[in-house]
Write an enzyme that holds these catalytic residues in place. Structure first.
Site, short mmCIF file in Angstrom:
data_model
loop_
_atom_site.label_atom_id
_atom_site.label_comp_id
_atom_site.label_asym_id
_atom_site.label_seq_id
_atom_site.Cartn_x
_atom_site.Cartn_y
_atom_site.Cartn_z
N THR A 184 -35.78 63.78 -25.17
CA THR A 184 -35.54 62.71 -24.33
C THR A 184 -34.45 61.74 -25.11
OG1 THR A 184 -37.24 61.40 -25.29
CG2 THR A 184 -37.71 63.10 -23.60
N LYS A 435 -42.72 41.75 -13.47
CA LYS A 435 -44.34 41.47 -13.17
C LYS A 435 -44.19 39.88 -12.73
CE LYS A 435 -45.28 45.21 -15.89
NZ LYS A 435 -44.35 45.58 -16.68
N TRP A 440 -45.38 42.81 -8.16
CA TRP A 440 -44.42 43.84 -9.09
C TRP A 440 -43.01 43.47 -7.97
CZ3 TRP A 440 -46.94 49.21 -9.89
CH2 TRP A 440 -47.79 49.02 -11.05
#
Ligand code: AMP
Length: 540
Positions: A184, A435, A440
């Site tokens: 990754t 947040k 959200w």
């Protein structure tokens, strides 16, 4: 009672053998730094056998890791088959990553042999003093192009394969053995390795190439843009030979004019790339007034593409613009958008903007903080998890990382909503979502809304700490060349697309945004620029 089918393992060598026998003359065009090669599957398969044989003579055996630091060329394609073909595992290191991350991945894996391109020799020279195990470099070039180098123990690729046996018998390994390794990109912490099995690779390629995926046939010509080091080049090294497609490999170059030339001159019908590439190509076509030749279908992934761009490809160029979601951990693309025939244009664009439905072999669900499933009602956001035949169950040599739930689903780190018909809507990375007062706000949705303004080229949203709401959005905008957008105009524009309470409190206009090696905006780097005062917010 067991079924009575032949017990014939799913090995990636079967893919190149299939291509060599059934599509032996089908062309592969490979753009290297000094030469453009035209070859075919018959030749690639033979050279891959020679490579496997030559590497075996060097003492490499089953389970041996081998690295590559290379662009998309026919030689890199041969490595996928030549290395897995003697039972080894190919680690495709990404030359675009910062040197520290490349060093980490290579040293962590710990192998002796590294294949490098002519272009990446200087990078290998820079890395060499800190490579702990690599003691053999193979330069992927002809003898006459071999460079002078400070690297030690250097072999020439073409010399090496000329010593190999074209009749080499592929190793018969267990189909569950590893064949390729990708890391990754390490946006959070150190890169993590994902080890792909033969079985997962073959079955995933079958599914990705099928009708609801790339819908490939031997009539297609694929332009393989995604780096082979990113999710195995989004399956291109396996898709093209499995489906008998002509394959065009652009090497290192990714500039608009060059790609456009390849698409038109090579008769490309299908291409995949990140949205930044598609934006550049669209600009190029509009500026030059040129069309896109035989191009019929494009696939965009890595981040969500702007709706305006999907609309433009479909309306102005008649190209079907699909969009998919996936990650290093899902081997290749996991979901693909689809617009059924007969939809109105606006409906088709809207369908293509979603992340689409899972391809067979990959299931998705959303859960709450306790891994409890949430409804597929198209409006409840939750943590996205997936499972299937080629989804990573653990990271390479890091079993301590909690990738899997107790009931066998992989945690993706994404926040998503799922429609009742299983269409996926990615809301955000969990770490990027804002947040605000217990609710959200999706940074991705705000970015998408901002780029719908014709004078805005790119946008990124990061969270700013707020004494009352915890976090509020900060919008960072790259305007189109010479364009000016006033704060009032931006507010009015955003209000057409997002709820009022989502409106960013602050905005900044900048010349460019930092991008990672796979086209994603690097939010960490952006946050640093904000913290260091390089990007200064003003109230919106
Ligand atoms: P990588 O492992 O580098 O391919 O990154 C995977 C991540 O990229 C996913 O977990 C998503 O956060 C993001 N991503 C990939 N495809 C999409 C997409 N189509 N829309 C939005 N985000 C995406």
């Amino acid at each position: 009672m067991l079924g009575l089918n032949l017990d014939y393992p799913l090995l990636v060598s079967t893919i190149i053998d299939h291509a060599a026998v059934s599509y032996g003359d089908t062309e592969i065009v490979s753009c290297g730094r000094v030469e453009t090669i035209r070859t075919n599957y018959r030749a690639i398969a033979e050279r891959a056998r020679r490579l496997a044989s030559a590497l075996s003579h060097l003492g490499l055996g089953q389970g041996t890791f081998v690295g590559s630091l290379a662009w998309n060329t026919h030689r890199h394609l041969e490595l996928f088959y030549g290395v897995s073909g003697f039972g080894g595992v190919l680690h495709t290191a990404n030359p675009r990553l910062p040197p520290e991350q490349i060093l980490y991945a290579v040293n962590f894996t710990g192998y002796h042999t590294l294949f490098v391109d002519l272009d990446t020799v200087p990078l290998a020279e820079q890395l060499a003093p800190r490579l702990e195990t690599v003691d053999r470099f193979i330069v992927m070039a002809r003898r006459e192009d071999m460079p002078a180098t400070s690297l030690r123990n250097v072999l020439c690729y073409e010399d090496l394969i000329s010593t190999g046996d074209p009749g080499f018998t592929w190793a018969e390994v267990d189909e569950r053995h590893g064949c390729a390794l990708c890391f990754t990109s390490g946006t959070t912490g150190k890169p993590k390795g994902v080890l792909y099995s033969h079985r997962g690779t073959v079955v995933s390629t079958l599914s990705v190439g099928g009708g609801n995926g790339w819908a490939l046939s031997a009539d297609d010509v694929i332009l393989g843009m995604p780096g082979f080091f990113h999710c195995n080049g989004w399956a291109v090294p396996f898709l093209a030979p499995m489906y008998g497609c002509k394959l065009v490999l652009p090497g290192r170059r990714a500039d608009d004019e060059f790609l456009h030339g390849l698409i038109v001159n090579e008769g490309v019908t299908v291409a995949a790339a990140v949205p930044t590439i598609w934006l550049g190509l669209l600009d190029h076509c509009r500026r030059s007034g040129q069309g896109l030749g035989r191009l019929q279908r494009v696939f965009s992934g890595g981040t969500a593409p702007p709706a305006e761009m999907i609309d433009a490809y479909m309306r102005e160029y008649g190209v079907r613009f699909s969009h998919g979601w996936g990650m290093t951990e899902t081997t290749h693309g996991a979901t693909v958008s689809f617009a059924a025939q007969g939809l109105q244009h606006e409906e088709a664009v809207a369908a293509m903007r979603t992340q689409g439905k899972p391809l067979y072999g990959n299931e998705i669900r959303i859960v709450d903080e306790d891994d409890k499933p949430l409804p597929r009602d198209g409006k409840t956001p939750g943590h996205l998890q997936c499972r299937g035949h080629w989804i990573a169950g653990a990271y390479f040599r890091q079993p301590e990382i909690d990738l899997q739930t107790e009931d066998g689903w992989m945690r993706t780190g994404d926040i998503a909503m799922i429609d009742p018909d299983n269409t996926l809507h990615i809301v955000d990375r969990a770490k990027d979502v804002i947040k605000s007062g217990g609710e959200w706000i999706s940074s991705q949705a705000l970015e998408e809304a901002a780029t719908r303004h014709p004078a805005i080229r790119e946008a990124a949203v990061v969270a700013m700490p707020h004494p009352r709401w915890q976090e509020r959005p900060f919008l960072i905008v790259v305007p189109m060349q010479d364009a000016v957008v006033s704060h009032e105009e931006l507010r009015a524009h955003l209000l057409q697309h997002v709820p009022k309470w989502w409106l960013p409190d602050q905005v900044a206009f900048v010349a460019d945004l930092p991008h990672g090696p796979t086209g994603k905006i690097q939010k960490e780097a952006l946050r640093r620029r904000v913290a260091e005062g390089v990007i200064v917010p003003t109230p919106l």
